[in-house]
Write a protein that holds these residues in place. Structure first.
Motif, PDB file in Angstrom:
ATOM      1  N   GLY A  75       0.817  -1.212   0.000  1.00  0.00           N
ATOM      2  CA  GLY A  75       0.000   0.000   0.000  1.00  0.00           C
ATOM      3  C   GLY A  75       0.845   1.254   0.000  1.00  0.00           C
ATOM      4  O   GLY A  75       0.575   2.210  -0.720  1.00  0.00           O
ATOM      5  N   ASP A  76       1.887   1.254   0.804  1.00  0.00           N
ATOM      6  CA  ASP A  76       2.784   2.397   0.903  1.00  0.00           C
ATOM      7  C   ASP A  76       4.131   1.982   0.317  1.00  0.00           C
ATOM      8  O   ASP A  76       4.897   1.267   0.944  1.00  0.00           O
ATOM      9  N   ILE A  77       4.386   2.442  -0.898  1.00  0.00           N
ATOM     10  CA  ILE A  77       5.587   2.007  -1.619  1.00  0.00           C
ATOM     11  C   ILE A  77       6.830   2.668  -1.050  1.00  0.00           C
ATOM     12  O   ILE A  77       6.856   3.873  -0.810  1.00  0.00           O
ATOM     13  N   ASP A  78       7.858   1.868  -0.844  1.00  0.00           N
ATOM     14  CA  ASP A  78       9.161   2.350  -0.395  1.00  0.00           C
ATOM     15  C   ASP A  78       9.967   2.750  -1.625  1.00  0.00           C
ATOM     16  O   ASP A  78      10.551   1.905  -2.301  1.00  0.00           O
ATOM     17  N   GLY A  79       9.968   4.040  -1.924  1.00  0.00           N
ATOM     18  CA  GLY A  79      10.632   4.543  -3.119  1.00  0.00           C
ATOM     19  C   GLY A  79      12.122   4.262  -3.140  1.00  0.00           C
ATOM     20  O   GLY A  79      12.691   3.957  -4.188  1.00  0.00           O
ATOM     21  N   ASP A  80      12.768   4.357  -1.973  1.00  0.00           N
ATOM     22  CA  ASP A  80      14.210   4.095  -1.907  1.00  0.00           C
ATOM     23  C   ASP A  80      14.512   2.630  -2.249  1.00  0.00           C
ATOM     24  O   ASP A  80      15.455   2.342  -2.987  1.00  0.00           O
ATOM     25  N   ALA A  81      13.704   1.728  -1.698  1.00  0.00           N
ATOM     26  CA  ALA A  81      13.908   0.304  -1.977  1.00  0.00           C
ATOM     27  C   ALA A  81      13.641   0.006  -3.450  1.00  0.00           C
ATOM     28  O   ALA A  81      14.379  -0.759  -4.081  1.00  0.00           O
ATOM     29  N   LEU A  82      12.628   0.638  -4.017  1.00  0.00           N
ATOM     30  CA  LEU A  82      12.302   0.437  -5.426  1.00  0.00           C
ATOM     31  C   LEU A  82      13.426   0.961  -6.323  1.00  0.00           C
ATOM     32  O   LEU A  82      13.798   0.324  -7.305  1.00  0.00           O
ATOM     33  N   THR A  83      13.997   2.093  -5.948  1.00  0.00           N
ATOM     34  CA  THR A  83      15.124   2.657  -6.703  1.00  0.00           C
ATOM     35  C   THR A  83      16.330   1.732  -6.631  1.00  0.00           C
ATOM     36  O   THR A  83      17.005   1.491  -7.642  1.00  0.00           O
ATOM     37  N   LYS A  84      16.592   1.187  -5.453  1.00  0.00           N
ATOM     38  CA  LYS A  84      17.724   0.267  -5.282  1.00  0.00           C
ATOM     39  C   LYS A  84      17.545  -0.972  -6.157  1.00  0.00           C
ATOM     40  O   LYS A  84      18.490  -1.405  -6.832  1.00  0.00           O
ATOM     41  N   VAL A  85      16.344  -1.521  -6.169  1.00  0.00           N
ATOM     42  CA  VAL A  85      16.074  -2.699  -6.999  1.00  0.00           C
ATOM     43  C   VAL A  85      16.273  -2.357  -8.475  1.00  0.00           C
ATOM     44  O   VAL A  85      16.863  -3.125  -9.231  1.00  0.00           O
ATOM     45  N   ALA A  86      15.783  -1.193  -8.893  1.00  0.00           N
ATOM     46  CA  ALA A  86      15.919  -0.783 -10.291  1.00  0.00           C
ATOM     47  C   ALA A  86      17.387  -0.649 -10.692  1.00  0.00           C
ATOM     48  O   ALA A  86      17.775  -1.066 -11.787  1.00  0.00           O
ATOM     49  N   LEU A  87      18.205  -0.094  -9.815  1.00  0.00           N
ATOM     50  CA  LEU A  87      19.635   0.048 -10.113  1.00  0.00           C
ATOM     51  C   LEU A  87      20.324  -1.312 -10.186  1.00  0.00           C
ATOM     52  O   LEU A  87      21.139  -1.558 -11.077  1.00  0.00           O
ATOM     53  N   GLU A  88      19.995  -2.191  -9.256  1.00  0.00           N
ATOM     54  CA  GLU A  88      20.574  -3.541  -9.275  1.00  0.00           C
ATOM     55  C   GLU A  88      20.133  -4.292 -10.532  1.00  0.00           C
ATOM     56  O   GLU A  88      20.919  -5.022 -11.145  1.00  0.00           O
TER      57      GLU A  88
END
Length: 149
Positions: free
Chosen positions: A31-44
């Motif tokens: 429900g509440d997206i963790d933008g930092d975690a999503l950015t980290k996954v995208a970079l990896e």
């Protein structure tokens, strides 16, 4: 570098990519997206895709150097002659799975963006119907009742 080693390396990176795609999908379902975690996954994910592309280029070069035709037919023939048919089939299966997962992730992002846009549009619509202007003055005309609020 042998074909078997290259195929194994590609499989390991695809396994890591599939794990990242799964993590990305889990983040998108919250429900509440963790933008930092999503950015980290995208970079990896981008790093892995770059490595996969590099290894695939090396594999194609090896395939050509060994005298096999370009494309899937030559790759299948090279794998069969090197005793790596199972590894090649597994690589194709994992590639297809990663592709489907990536497509699903894209669809999830699209739905999320549409939802966010609808919410912003709704907030703007409500903001236009307020009784007060941004300067704090009443937007209703004197003597009239604003029933739209």
């Amino acid at each position: 570098m042998s074909l078997a080693t290259l195929l194994t390396d590609q499989q390991q990176r695809l396994d890591a990519l599939i794990t990242l795609l799964s993590s990305e999908q889990n983040l998108l379902t919250q429900g509440d997206i963790d933008g930092d975690a999503l950015t980290k996954v995208a970079l990896e994910k981008q790093t892995l895709l770059t490595e996969l592309e590099r290894i695939e280029s090396v594999r194609r070069n090896v395939q050509q150097r060994l005298g096999y035709a370009d494309g899937a037919k030559g790759a299948r023939e090279a794998a069969a002659n090197a005793g790596c048919q199972t590894a090649w089939d597994s690589l194709l299966e994992k590639s297809e799975r990663a592709s489907r997962m990536n497509e699903l992730t894209g669809q999830m992002l699209s739905v999320r963006m549409k939802h966010n846009q609808a919410m912003l549009d709704y907030i703007r619509q409500i903001a236009k119907k307020t009784l007060y202007k941004p300067d704090g003055r009443n937007s209703a005309q004197p003597g009239r009742i604003n029933a739209s609020a």
